[in-house]
Write a protein that holds these residues in place. Structure first.
Motif, short mmCIF file in Angstrom:
data_model
loop_
_atom_site.label_atom_id
_atom_site.label_comp_id
_atom_site.label_asym_id
_atom_site.label_seq_id
_atom_site.Cartn_x
_atom_site.Cartn_y
_atom_site.Cartn_z
N GLY A 1 70.62 35.60 35.48
CA GLY A 1 70.42 34.69 34.37
C GLY A 1 68.98 34.27 34.14
N ALA A 2 68.05 34.96 34.76
CA ALA A 2 66.64 34.61 34.57
C ALA A 2 66.20 35.03 33.18
N LYS A 3 65.38 34.21 32.57
CA LYS A 3 64.88 34.50 31.24
C LYS A 3 63.66 35.39 31.33
N PRO A 4 63.46 36.25 30.33
CA PRO A 4 62.24 37.06 30.30
C PRO A 4 61.01 36.16 30.22
N ALA A 5 59.91 36.67 30.71
CA ALA A 5 58.69 35.86 30.72
C ALA A 5 57.48 36.77 30.68
N ALA A 6 56.37 36.20 30.27
CA ALA A 6 55.09 36.88 30.36
C ALA A 6 54.51 36.62 31.75
N VAL A 7 53.94 37.65 32.34
CA VAL A 7 53.39 37.56 33.69
C VAL A 7 51.94 38.00 33.66
N SER A 8 51.09 37.22 34.30
CA SER A 8 49.67 37.58 34.36
C SER A 8 49.33 38.10 35.74
N ARG A 9 48.28 38.90 35.78
CA ARG A 9 47.81 39.44 37.06
C ARG A 9 46.29 39.32 37.07
N SER A 10 45.77 38.60 38.04
CA SER A 10 44.32 38.43 38.16
C SER A 10 43.90 38.62 39.60
N GLY A 11 42.63 38.99 39.78
CA GLY A 11 42.16 39.26 41.13
C GLY A 11 40.72 38.85 41.34
N VAL A 12 39.93 39.78 41.88
CA VAL A 12 38.57 39.47 42.31
C VAL A 12 37.69 39.04 41.14
N GLY A 13 37.81 39.73 40.01
CA GLY A 13 36.96 39.40 38.86
C GLY A 13 37.18 37.98 38.37
N TYR A 14 38.45 37.59 38.28
CA TYR A 14 38.77 36.24 37.83
C TYR A 14 38.24 35.20 38.81
N ALA A 15 38.48 35.45 40.09
CA ALA A 15 37.99 34.51 41.11
C ALA A 15 36.46 34.43 41.09
N ALA A 16 35.80 35.58 40.86
CA ALA A 16 34.34 35.59 40.87
C ALA A 16 33.78 34.73 39.75
N ILE A 17 34.41 34.74 38.57
CA ILE A 17 33.93 33.91 37.46
C ILE A 17 34.01 32.44 37.83
N TRP A 18 35.15 32.00 38.31
CA TRP A 18 35.33 30.58 38.62
C TRP A 18 34.47 30.15 39.80
N ILE A 19 34.40 30.97 40.82
CA ILE A 19 33.57 30.62 41.98
C ILE A 19 32.09 30.63 41.60
N GLY A 20 31.68 31.62 40.79
CA GLY A 20 30.28 31.69 40.39
C GLY A 20 29.85 30.50 39.55
N VAL A 21 30.68 30.11 38.58
CA VAL A 21 30.34 28.96 37.73
C VAL A 21 30.31 27.68 38.56
N THR A 22 31.28 27.53 39.46
CA THR A 22 31.30 26.35 40.31
C THR A 22 30.08 26.31 41.22
N ALA A 23 29.73 27.45 41.81
CA ALA A 23 28.56 27.51 42.69
C ALA A 23 27.28 27.18 41.92
N ALA A 24 27.16 27.65 40.68
CA ALA A 24 25.97 27.36 39.88
C ALA A 24 25.86 25.87 39.60
N ARG A 25 26.97 25.22 39.27
CA ARG A 25 26.93 23.79 39.01
C ARG A 25 26.56 23.01 40.26
N LEU A 26 27.13 23.41 41.39
CA LEU A 26 26.81 22.71 42.64
C LEU A 26 25.37 22.96 43.06
N ALA A 27 24.86 24.15 42.80
CA ALA A 27 23.46 24.44 43.13
C ALA A 27 22.52 23.59 42.29
N PHE A 28 22.85 23.40 41.01
CA PHE A 28 22.01 22.55 40.17
C PHE A 28 22.06 21.11 40.66
N ALA A 29 23.26 20.65 41.03
CA ALA A 29 23.37 19.27 41.53
C ALA A 29 22.56 19.09 42.81
N TYR A 30 22.59 20.09 43.68
CA TYR A 30 21.80 20.01 44.92
C TYR A 30 20.31 20.02 44.61
#
Length: 244
Positions: free
Chosen positions: A135-164
Protein backbone atom coordinates in the motif's frame (compact mmCIF):
# COMPACT_ATOMS: atom_id res chain seq x y z
CA UNK A 1 53.25 90.73 38.06
CA UNK A 2 51.80 91.52 34.70
CA UNK A 3 53.48 88.47 33.33
CA UNK A 4 52.04 86.47 36.18
CA UNK A 5 48.54 87.69 35.38
CA UNK A 6 49.00 86.84 31.75
CA UNK A 7 50.00 83.31 32.63
CA UNK A 8 47.06 83.01 34.99
CA UNK A 9 44.74 84.25 32.28
CA UNK A 10 46.22 81.87 29.78
CA UNK A 11 45.84 78.98 32.17
CA UNK A 12 42.33 79.88 33.24
CA UNK A 13 41.05 80.59 29.74
CA UNK A 14 39.74 77.39 28.12
CA UNK A 15 41.39 76.51 24.87
CA UNK A 16 39.14 76.47 21.83
CA UNK A 17 37.82 73.03 21.13
CA UNK A 18 37.89 71.43 17.71
CA UNK A 19 35.41 68.88 16.42
CA UNK A 20 36.42 65.27 17.04
CA UNK A 21 38.25 63.65 14.17
CA UNK A 22 36.88 60.32 13.09
CA UNK A 23 39.55 57.75 12.50
CA UNK A 24 38.08 54.81 10.55
CA UNK A 25 41.01 52.63 11.52
CA UNK A 26 40.54 53.37 15.22
CA UNK A 27 36.79 52.90 14.94
CA UNK A 28 37.29 49.62 13.15
CA UNK A 29 39.84 48.44 15.69
CA UNK A 30 37.49 49.23 18.58
CA UNK A 31 34.43 47.70 16.97
CA UNK A 32 36.27 44.55 15.99
CA UNK A 33 37.60 44.02 19.48
CA UNK A 34 34.17 44.29 21.04
CA UNK A 35 31.95 42.29 18.73
CA UNK A 36 33.87 39.96 16.44
CA UNK A 37 34.26 37.25 19.05
CA UNK A 38 30.52 37.03 19.61
CA UNK A 39 29.87 37.12 15.86
CA UNK A 40 32.34 34.29 15.26
CA UNK A 41 30.86 32.06 17.97
CA UNK A 42 27.29 32.62 16.76
CA UNK A 43 28.17 31.93 13.14
CA UNK A 44 30.09 28.75 13.98
CA UNK A 45 27.21 27.29 15.99
CA UNK A 46 24.53 28.20 13.45
CA UNK A 47 26.49 27.10 10.37
CA UNK A 48 27.44 23.72 11.81
CA UNK A 49 23.88 23.07 13.01
CA UNK A 50 22.36 23.85 9.60
CA UNK A 51 25.05 21.83 7.80
CA UNK A 52 24.40 18.79 10.00
CA UNK A 53 20.63 18.94 9.43
CA UNK A 54 20.95 19.32 5.65
CA UNK A 55 23.51 16.55 5.15
CA UNK A 56 21.59 14.16 7.38
CA UNK A 57 18.44 14.87 5.36
CA UNK A 58 19.86 14.67 1.85
CA UNK A 59 22.89 12.41 1.49
CA UNK A 60 22.24 9.08 -0.18
CA UNK A 61 18.95 7.89 -1.63
CA UNK A 62 16.05 9.68 0.03
CA UNK A 63 12.35 10.10 -0.58
CA UNK A 64 11.26 13.65 -1.34
CA UNK A 65 8.41 14.07 1.14
CA UNK A 66 7.03 16.86 3.25
CA UNK A 67 9.09 15.91 6.29
CA UNK A 68 12.27 15.70 4.23
CA UNK A 69 11.66 19.07 2.58
CA UNK A 70 10.51 20.78 5.76
CA UNK A 71 13.11 19.47 8.21
CA UNK A 72 15.82 22.06 7.39
CA UNK A 73 13.19 24.80 7.39
CA UNK A 74 12.10 23.77 10.88
CA UNK A 75 15.73 23.72 11.94
CA UNK A 76 16.28 27.23 10.60
CA UNK A 77 13.16 28.52 12.35
CA UNK A 78 14.36 27.08 15.64
CA UNK A 79 18.01 28.11 15.33
CA UNK A 80 18.01 31.60 13.79
CA UNK A 81 16.05 33.44 16.55
CA UNK A 82 18.91 32.74 18.94
CA UNK A 83 21.32 34.69 16.74
CA UNK A 84 19.16 37.27 14.96
CA UNK A 85 19.08 40.36 17.20
CA UNK A 86 17.98 43.30 15.06
CA UNK A 87 17.61 44.52 11.48
CA UNK A 88 19.70 47.59 10.61
CA UNK A 89 17.81 49.75 8.13
CA UNK A 90 20.64 51.91 6.82
CA UNK A 91 20.84 51.94 3.03
CA UNK A 92 24.17 50.12 2.85
CA UNK A 93 23.17 47.67 5.58
CA UNK A 94 20.03 46.75 3.65
CA UNK A 95 22.08 46.22 0.49
CA UNK A 96 24.52 43.99 2.36
CA UNK A 97 21.77 41.91 3.94
CA UNK A 98 19.88 41.64 0.66
CA UNK A 99 23.03 40.52 -1.14
CA UNK A 100 23.51 37.78 1.44
CA UNK A 101 19.93 36.61 0.92
CA UNK A 102 20.27 36.55 -2.89
CA UNK A 103 23.58 34.71 -2.74
CA UNK A 104 22.05 32.09 -0.45
CA UNK A 105 19.08 31.60 -2.78
CA UNK A 106 21.37 31.06 -5.78
CA UNK A 107 23.57 28.61 -3.88
CA UNK A 108 20.56 26.71 -2.54
CA UNK A 109 19.09 26.21 -6.01
CA UNK A 110 22.47 25.25 -7.44
CA UNK A 111 23.00 22.64 -4.72
CA UNK A 112 19.95 20.67 -5.92
CA UNK A 113 20.52 21.08 -9.66
CA UNK A 114 20.63 17.93 -11.85
CA UNK A 115 24.44 18.06 -11.89
CA UNK A 116 24.57 17.32 -8.16
CA UNK A 117 21.24 15.66 -7.32
CA UNK A 118 19.34 13.14 -9.43
CA UNK A 119 15.58 12.75 -8.98
CA UNK A 120 13.69 9.67 -10.15
CA UNK A 121 10.28 8.10 -9.81
CA UNK A 122 9.84 5.14 -7.49
CA UNK A 123 6.59 3.14 -7.41
CA UNK A 124 7.13 2.22 -3.77
CA UNK A 125 7.68 5.46 -1.88
CA UNK A 126 8.57 3.89 1.44
CA UNK A 127 12.01 4.18 2.94
CA UNK A 128 14.67 1.53 2.42
CA UNK A 129 13.75 -0.24 5.67
CA UNK A 130 10.13 -0.53 4.59
CA UNK A 131 10.56 -1.07 0.88
CA UNK A 132 8.41 -4.23 0.94
CA UNK A 133 5.44 -2.57 2.65
CA UNK A 134 2.06 -2.99 0.98
CA UNK A 135 0.00 0.00 0.00
CA UNK A 136 2.93 2.37 -0.28
CA UNK A 137 2.33 5.38 -2.47
CA UNK A 138 4.62 6.23 -5.37
CA UNK A 139 7.13 8.95 -4.63
CA UNK A 140 9.98 10.92 -6.09
CA UNK A 141 13.37 9.84 -4.78
CA UNK A 142 16.56 11.88 -4.85
CA UNK A 143 20.11 10.61 -4.87
CA UNK A 144 23.04 12.81 -3.85
CA UNK A 145 26.63 12.14 -2.94
CA UNK A 146 30.07 13.71 -2.82
CA UNK A 147 29.29 16.67 -5.09
CA UNK A 148 26.30 17.75 -3.04
CA UNK A 149 28.19 17.39 0.22
CA UNK A 150 31.16 19.30 -1.23
CA UNK A 151 28.97 22.32 -2.06
CA UNK A 152 27.48 22.57 1.42
CA UNK A 153 30.73 21.85 3.24
CA UNK A 154 32.65 24.27 1.01
CA UNK A 155 30.19 27.14 1.51
CA UNK A 156 30.08 26.51 5.25
CA UNK A 157 33.88 26.37 5.46
CA UNK A 158 34.18 29.65 3.53
CA UNK A 159 31.78 31.41 5.90
CA UNK A 160 33.59 30.09 8.95
CA UNK A 161 36.96 31.06 7.49
CA UNK A 162 35.73 34.62 6.95
CA UNK A 163 34.41 34.75 10.51
CA UNK A 164 37.77 33.53 11.83
CA UNK A 165 39.66 36.03 9.71
CA UNK A 166 37.41 38.85 10.90
CA UNK A 167 38.54 38.14 14.44
CA UNK A 168 42.15 37.02 14.07
CA UNK A 169 43.59 37.99 10.67
CA UNK A 170 42.07 41.18 9.28
CA UNK A 171 39.98 42.76 12.07
CA UNK A 172 41.38 46.25 11.51
CA UNK A 173 40.97 46.15 7.74
CA UNK A 174 37.41 44.87 8.04
CA UNK A 175 36.62 47.53 10.64
CA UNK A 176 37.95 50.26 8.33
CA UNK A 177 35.81 48.89 5.50
CA UNK A 178 32.68 48.87 7.67
CA UNK A 179 33.32 52.36 9.03
CA UNK A 180 34.16 53.84 5.62
CA UNK A 181 31.09 52.36 3.92
CA UNK A 182 28.75 53.08 6.85
CA UNK A 183 28.06 49.43 7.57
CA UNK A 184 27.36 47.90 10.96
CA UNK A 185 28.59 44.70 12.56
CA UNK A 186 24.97 43.62 12.92
CA UNK A 187 24.36 44.13 9.22
CA UNK A 188 27.38 41.98 8.39
CA UNK A 189 26.27 39.23 10.77
CA UNK A 190 22.73 39.36 9.37
CA UNK A 191 24.15 39.00 5.86
CA UNK A 192 25.66 35.66 6.86
CA UNK A 193 22.46 34.63 8.63
CA UNK A 194 20.29 35.47 5.60
CA UNK A 195 22.71 33.61 3.33
CA UNK A 196 22.34 30.48 5.46
CA UNK A 197 18.56 30.81 5.76
CA UNK A 198 17.84 31.39 2.07
CA UNK A 199 20.27 28.68 0.98
CA UNK A 200 18.39 26.18 3.14
CA UNK A 201 14.95 27.44 2.09
CA UNK A 202 15.70 27.43 -1.64
CA UNK A 203 17.32 24.01 -1.33
CA UNK A 204 13.96 22.78 -0.01
CA UNK A 205 12.04 24.69 -2.69
CA UNK A 206 14.23 23.25 -5.45
CA UNK A 207 13.79 19.69 -4.16
CA UNK A 208 10.02 20.10 -3.88
CA UNK A 209 9.70 21.49 -7.43
CA UNK A 210 11.84 18.74 -8.93
CA UNK A 211 9.96 16.07 -6.96
CA UNK A 212 6.57 17.34 -8.12
CA UNK A 213 7.77 17.57 -11.71
CA UNK A 214 9.05 13.99 -11.55
CA UNK A 215 5.74 12.69 -10.20
CA UNK A 216 3.77 14.62 -12.79
CA UNK A 217 5.91 13.27 -15.62
CA UNK A 218 5.64 9.72 -14.29
CA UNK A 219 1.87 10.03 -13.94
CA UNK A 220 1.57 11.29 -17.50
CA UNK A 221 3.70 8.44 -18.79
CA UNK A 222 1.66 5.88 -16.88
CA UNK A 223 -1.56 7.37 -18.26
CA UNK A 224 -0.25 7.03 -21.80
CA UNK A 225 0.82 3.42 -21.20
CA UNK A 226 -2.54 2.57 -19.64
CA UNK A 227 -4.45 4.16 -22.50
CA UNK A 228 -2.30 2.36 -25.01
CA UNK A 229 -2.81 -1.00 -23.32
CA UNK A 230 -6.51 -0.38 -22.94
CA UNK A 231 -6.77 0.48 -26.60
CA UNK A 232 -4.91 -2.68 -27.57
CA UNK A 233 -7.21 -4.74 -25.34
CA UNK A 234 -10.33 -3.20 -26.82
CA UNK A 235 -9.08 -3.81 -30.34
CA UNK A 236 -8.32 -7.42 -29.39
CA UNK A 237 -11.82 -7.93 -28.02
CA UNK A 238 -13.36 -6.41 -31.12
CA UNK A 239 -11.25 -8.63 -33.32
CA UNK A 240 -12.28 -11.71 -31.33
CA UNK A 241 -15.95 -10.79 -31.59
CA UNK A 242 -15.59 -10.18 -35.33
CA UNK A 243 -13.92 -13.57 -35.85
CA UNK A 244 -16.60 -15.25 -33.79
Amino acid sequence: MFLHLEVDAAVSTPAPTSPPVTDPEADGRTGRRGESGCMTTNIVIMQLAILAVVLESDLGRRKIGWFRVGRPIIGVVLIVPFFFTSLPTGENDLLLQGSGALAGAALGLFSVCPLLVSVEYHPNGRSRRRASSHGAKPAAVSRSGVGYAAIWIGVTAARLAFAYGAQHIFPVGLGVFLATDHLSDTGLTNGFIFLSVTMSLFRSLGLWIRGRACLAQAGHSQAIVYAHRHGIGAQGNDQAQWNG
